[in-house]
Each structure stands twice: as structure tokens, then as C-alpha cells.
Design an enzyme around this catalytic site. Structure first.
Site, PDB file in Angstrom:
ATOM      1  N   CYS A   2       2.808  -4.100   3.140  1.00  8.81           N
ATOM      2  CA  CYS A   2       2.894  -4.497   4.533  1.00  8.81           C
ATOM      3  C   CYS A   2       3.876  -3.598   5.282  1.00  8.81           C
ATOM      4  O   CYS A   2       4.465  -2.681   4.721  1.00  8.81           O
ATOM      5  CB  CYS A   2       3.358  -5.954   4.635  1.00  8.81           C
ATOM      6  N   LEU A  50      -0.990  -6.324   4.853  1.00  6.18           N
ATOM      7  CA  LEU A  50      -2.106  -5.856   4.038  1.00  6.18           C
ATOM      8  C   LEU A  50      -2.252  -6.889   2.928  1.00  6.18           C
ATOM      9  O   LEU A  50      -1.406  -6.983   2.044  1.00  6.18           O
ATOM     10  CB  LEU A  50      -1.816  -4.467   3.454  1.00  6.18           C
ATOM     11  N   ILE A  52      -3.140  -8.604  -0.294  1.00  8.98           N
ATOM     12  CA  ILE A  52      -3.524  -8.273  -1.663  1.00  8.98           C
ATOM     13  C   ILE A  52      -3.573  -9.536  -2.534  1.00  8.98           C
ATOM     14  O   ILE A  52      -4.438  -9.691  -3.375  1.00  8.98           O
ATOM     15  CB  ILE A  52      -2.537  -7.254  -2.270  1.00  8.98           C
ATOM     16  N   SER A 361      -0.864   4.465  -9.811  1.00 10.05           N
ATOM     17  CA  SER A 361      -0.601   5.899  -9.929  1.00 10.05           C
ATOM     18  C   SER A 361       0.305   6.150 -11.134  1.00 10.05           C
ATOM     19  O   SER A 361       0.899   5.221 -11.690  1.00 10.05           O
ATOM     20  CB  SER A 361       0.058   6.453  -8.656  1.00 10.05           C
TER      21      SER A 361
END
Length: 636
Positions: A2, A50, A52, A361
Site C-alpha cells: 500500500c 493494494l 492482497i 524475488s
């Protein structure tokens, strides 16, 4: 993931939401799924979401049951379910299934010490209206950013610097010392920013700000510790490493949305992709970037890694016209940021966001397990190694001399070897020679004479890290300095801004407390050793683990990194050269406020395959773009 913003004013209280709305709008790209505000008693909080985990109920700013503790939060806690169960046993009640609410109740139960119990990435602000304080905190490694601005009778905070420019106040003052630090390191190290009045909250730190303006901190609540453990066999270490990394990858997969993985084809991203494919039943989607210039492209290795891991690879070729996005990206970083690999990071993030809102990642593997070439160069310059070589040479020489002359030569060599051996090999000045981008002599030549006093000798974060790390061995010293500087200030910053530009959450399972605790407990030879030919082998343990499924040719190839064809793109007729000319050709270009035009142009004039100046050229290009975007900023 966010975007957060907020402000506490201890005298003049805002009479509308206009200020916090502007601040929050500046980080709208970080959270496309929702927006919220809360204002009370001189405190204003803003949030862009955002979603999730728990998309329906995790709306922010969020409060406790009696509306006295409010939070705006950016991040993910991977142990929130365990903490939630612990807090429930202590009588806390929950109405959502998101980690944000767990942070609130953890603060209520443990106060500021709650951060020591978290496993994850986070930056948040809690407004406690009972205690009348604002609590700011950042995760252990600095994965998530948090900036704050200290003004006249206020303190503002935000995920990105751009939001702090929206405060009802005059523009902040630029710092010439910060510019010199940028030219020195390729980034502006914590706690500094390009502005005098604006700071980065360091990793593993918190601050407490009273509603009356009283401020304490930053306080460091955790730190990396190197404590080698002995007694385990190589096989034991391999099993422990694989188990620990798999546990971290599994923890980082907790989400209510689809996800994928960045796959460069390097050791770390391949290790993460392999563990994901072992854990998940459904095919993993992987994302990779390549270049037409084959010497810079690892796409073939990404394809090999995808086949070996059994993942579905999506790839894209980045061409030299990719630099058209650089001015926009410079604006998003909010200050000069010189890592040119932000370009491919931006493109691979865009590619991934077309398919998923979250990826894993392999960032942090080099720092944790000893993979950088700088470590090889550092270890090669070890005074102990030099002392041994002196002794060998002395012994060989004495065999060829008369006894008396041989004794004299041996005694002299012994004395020199002992002096070298006793010399403290962990010297900050020596380490910085390996990591500097533009050295002091060349920076002095660039600065106009009236600004020479802006040249910085070093920075607090390097000096403080040096003091602590001197007690450790040579490799641990270098790794610790990177944990405090390069990892949070460059690598994690690069990924955060480039990915959140697209509203993509990036999780880093190798930048995890469990994984780092394992890595810092390893004997040195499990991180770095030399093969029979004397060649250095970094990341020894993780290469052994990955070697279970990949051949030696894949594992032990030369390290490439995630660079761009920067040198080639600055040649005549290429996009980098065209952009350079746009930024520097005018004699009144902003860059020449501070730097000598003839020295700047000389760097380009001699740039060639035999004389690569692209590192310095890139730093000055970014600096020139940033200055052109911010003409209202005055410097001192």
C-alpha cells in the site's frame, strides 16, 4: 502492499481533509484498490490500498474496538496468524482476517516492543489517542520505505517523498551534502534524503512523536548479528539451508490473490522459483527481462531455469528506447537515484502486473550468503593473505641466498609480515574504495569551486556500521556494511519504487529473519571459499543446494547482475546519448548550477569502449533530470 501518508500538527490543526487528500493522492499508484482518510485532534492519516489479504474487510485507516488506536499500514506480516492466535489467548478479539488488525492488537499488548515479534515487511503509523502519541515503525531490513518531514510545529510521514511535498508548507530545502553522497554511493544513504528537513526512517527503527511535538528516536530495535556455529557437517548445513529457505518461501506465499516470481536465471531467483514449484500444486508463473545485447542478457539462463523448475516463463526484450520512461521514473523515486537497473526492474514489474498483483524475488541472497564480486575483491585484499604471501616469498628467497644474508632477509620479511598480519584489515576507507562510484578527486573536479565545502567525507550509516562490524571477520564485515547500506538504500529501494509504480507487490523470502539468522550463523567457508585452482566461490552453500537440480555449468558460470547496456546506450545515435544531449546541451541547464560544464562534457567526450564513463554519466544524467523537474528547490 500500500501507500501511506499522514501528519501530526501540535498547534494549528487542519480544518479540512484537503492536505491529507493531496498527500495520499501522491501515492495513489501504490494502492489502486481503495483509499481512506481519518482526521482527529491534529492528526490526519491517509491510505491507498493494494488488497492482497482479506480484500473485503481490510480497509484502512483501521481502528481498534473503541476507536482510540488508529493505523495506516503498508506491508505484510508472514507470522500474523501465529500472533493472532497468541493474542486471542490473551483476550483480544478480531473482526477481520488481515494482518493490519494484528498489528493494532500487538501494539495494544506489547507497546512499541510489538515490532520485535513481527516477521515480514512493513512501514506503519499508529495514532494512539489515549497516550496521545504517533508511533512510526519500519521493518527489520528496510524492505518497505518510510520518510518523514520535520516542519514548524508539525511532523509528516509518507511512503514516498512526493507526498511530503504536498504538505501545507514551503518547499523543503535541498541538501548539497546529499548530492555529494549520491555521486559517491549511487544513492543517498539513510537517514538522509535530497532535502535538509526530510529523512528516511532507518531499517529496524521506530519513532514516537507526541501530539504536543515531543519526539524520541529513531530507536533501533533489532540488528544483524554474525555468530558462526561450528560442529555441523556440510550435509547438515545443506539440509538446514534448504529447509529454512523453503519455510521462508512458503510463508511468503500467504495471499488471497494470484502470484508469480521474478526469474533472472541467477542463483537466488532460481532457488526461490524452484522452492515455489516444489511447494505449489499449480504451475508457477515466472517473469524475465532480456536485452538484444547478448553480453548483458541472462534470458537464456532464465529459460533454462524455468525448464529446470517446471515453471511457466513470460519474457520481454528491453531495447535502447526503454530509456523513454527514465524521466517519469526519476520523478517517482523523489530524489536522485543512480542504480540504472531500475530500468529493467520497471519493465519486468510491468510485465508481471499484466498477469498477477504479487511476485516473489531473489533479492537479498548476495548480501546474506556472500555473492557479490565486491566480496571477492575485498577478500583478495585481505592483509592476512598478504602476510602469508610475504612469508612464502621470504622463505623461497632465503633458500637462494648465503646463510647470513638469508637470515637478514627472513628477519626483515618476518617483521613486515607480522606488521601486515596485525594490521586491522577491516578498514572503512578500504571498503569504500570498492563501492564508490565517483571518487573524491573526480567529484572535486566536477563541483564548481564555491561548492567544494559540500563534499562529504562519509555518512553516519557507514561510520556506525564500521564501528560495529570491526569485531567480525573480513567477510562478515563487508556483508554487515551491505545490510546497513546497499541493501536497504539501493536494492530494496529500487525494487519498491519500480514495482509499486505498477501496483505490484514484491516479496523477498531471502530477506527474512529466519533466512538471515541461518546465513549469519554459517562458518565462513559455507559462504565463501576457494576451489583447488584458487578461484573464489561465493554463495557456496546456496550453490550446493541448487546443485541438486541444476548442472555445474549453470551454477558456476560468471555472475552477471541485473544491469543494462549502459555504456552502449550512451554511444552516438543511441537513446542514452540523445537524452544526455537534451539534459546537458544548454549552457543554462540546471546541472551547471553546481557542476563545471567543461568537466561534465569531458566525461562524455572521452566515453568509448576503451574508456567507459557510463557510471558517472548516468549519475549526472539522473541528477540533471531531477533538477529540471524541481526548479523551485533551493539548495544549501
Amino acid at each position: 502492499m500500500c501507500g501511506i501518508a499522514g501528519i501530526v500538527r501540535w498547534k494549528k490543526q487542519p480544518d479540512s481533509d484537503a492536505e491529507i487528500q493531496r498527500m495520499t493522492a501522491a501515492v495513489a499508484h501504490r494502492g489502486p484498490d481503495g483509499v481512506g482518510f481519518y482526521r482527529r485532534d491534529g492528526v490526519a492519516l491517509g491510505h491507498r490500498r493494494l488488497a492482497i489479504i482479506d480484500p473485503e474487510l481490510g480497509v484502512q485507516p483501521m481502528a481498534d474496538e473503541d476507536k482510540t488506536v488508529w493505523i495506516t499500514y503498508n506491508g505484510e506480516l508472514y507470522n500474523f496468524r501465529e500472533l493472532k492466535a497468541q493474542l486471542k489467548s490473551k483476550g483480544h478479539r478480531f473482526v477481520t482476517d488481515c494482518d493490519t488488525e494484528v498489528v493494532i492488537h500487538a501494539y495494544q499488548e506489547w507497546g512499541v516492543d510489538c515490532v520485535t515479534k513481527f516477521r515480514g515487511m512493513f512501514a506503519f503509523a499508529i495514532a494512539d489517542f489515549r497516550q496521545r502519541v504517533l508511533f512510526l515503525a519500519r521493518d527489520h531490513f528496510g524492505i518497505k520505505p518510510l520518510h518523514y518531514r520535520v516542519g514548524n510545529e508539525y511532523l509528516a510521514f509518507a511512503s514516498e517523498l512526493s507526498a511530503l511535498r504536498k504538505v501545507d508548507d514551503a518547499p523543503p530545502t535541498g541538501s548539497l551534502q546529499a548530492v555529494d553522497l549520491y555521486l559517491r554511493y549511487n544513492y543517498i544513504p539513510t537517514p538522509h534524503t535530497i532535502y535538509h528537513e526530510v529523512y528516511k526512517l532507518p531499517p529496524a527503527s521506530y519513532m514516537v512523536i507526541g501530539f504536543d511535538g515531543d519526539r524520541s528516536g529513531p530507536v533501533k530495535y533489532w540488528d544483524v548479528q554474525f555468530r558462526s556455529k561450528n560442529g555441523l557437517s556440510e550435509r547438515d548445513w545443506e539440509e538446514r539451508a534448504e529447509e529454512t529457505i523453503r519455510d521462508s518461501v512458503k510463508a511468503h506465499l500467504v495471499a488471497d490473490v494470484p502470484f508469480g516470481v521474478f526469474l533472472s536465471g541467477g542463483i537466488d531467483s532460481t532457488l526461490v522459483a524452484w522452492q515455489m514449484s516444489e511447494i505449489l500444486k499449480t504451475p508457477v508463473r515466472a517473469f524475465a527481462i532480456g536485452f538484444n545485447e547478448q553480453q548483458y542478457s541472462e534470458l537464456a539462463y532464465a529459460e533454462e531455469a524455468a525448464r529446470g523448475c517446471g515453471v511457466e516463463l513470460h519474457s520481454e526484450i528491453v531495447r535502447d528506447d526503454a530509456l523513454q520512461i527514465l524521466p517519469d521514473l526519476v520523478a517517482h523515486y523523489g530524489e536522485p537515484f543512480g542504480d540504472s537497473s531500475c530500468i529493467p526492474t520497471w519493465y519486468v514489474s510491468r510485465l508481471a502486473r499484466e498477469h498477477v498483483p504479487m511476485v516473489l524475488s531473489g533479492d537479498g541472497g548476495d548480501e546474506a550468503f556472500g555473492g557479490y564480486w565486491s566480496y571477492v575483491n575485498w577478500m583478495n585484499a585481505d592483509p592476512i593473505l598478504e602476510a602469508r604471501q610475504l612469508m612464502r616469498s621470504a622463505i623461497q628467497s632465503t633458500r637462494q641466498l648465503a646463510p647470513r644474508a638469508g637470515f637478514y632477509w627472513l628477519r626483515k620479511s618476518l617483521k613486515k609480515s607480522l606488521q601486515t598480519f596485525l594490521k586491522n584489515g577491516n578498514e572503512l576507507s578500504e571498503w569504500q574504495k570498492l563501492v564508490l562510484y565517483i571518487g573524491e578527486e573526480h567529484r572535486r573536479a566536477l563541483w564548481r569551486p564555491e561548492f567544494h565545502n559540500a563534499m562529504a567525507s562519509s555518512s553516519e550509516v557507514f561510520k556506525n556500521a564500521d564501528v560495529k562490524a570491526r569485531k567480525w571477520n573480513r567477510l562478515a564485515y563487508a556483508q554487515y556494511l551491505d545490510f546497513q547500506t546497499y541493501l536497504p538504500c539501493d536494492i530494496l529501494t529500487k525494487v519498491d519504487v519500480a514495482s509499486m509504480y505498477h501496483g505490484l507487490e514484491v516479496r523477498t523470502p531471502l530477506v527474512d529473519r529466519g533466512v538471515v539468522d541461518l546465513a549469519t550463523s554459517l562458518p565462513t567457508l559455507q559462504r565463501f571459499r576457494r576451489d583447488q585452482s584458487g578461484k573464489a566461490v561465493g554463495k557456496y552453500l546456496t550453490k550446493k543446494v541448487l546443485g541438486k537440480v541444476f548442472p555445474d555449468e549453470f551454477i558456476h558460470r560468471p555472475k552477471m547482475g541485473f544491469g543494462i547496456p549502459r555504456a552502449e546506450w550512451f554511444y552516438e545515435g543511441c537513446s542514452g546519448r540523445r537524452l544526455w544531449d537534451q539534459v546537458t546541451v544548454d549552457e543554462s541547464a540546471p546541472l551547471y548550477q553546481f557542476f563545471k560544464r567543461d568537466q561534465v562534457q569531458a566525461l562524455m567526450d572521452v566515453h568509448s569502449p576503451k574508456h567507459d564513463n557510463s557510471g558517472a554519466l548516468w549519475l549526472l544524467l539522473v541528477m540533471g533530470i531531477w533538477l529540471g523537474q524541481n526548479p523551485e528547490i533551493s539548495f544549501s
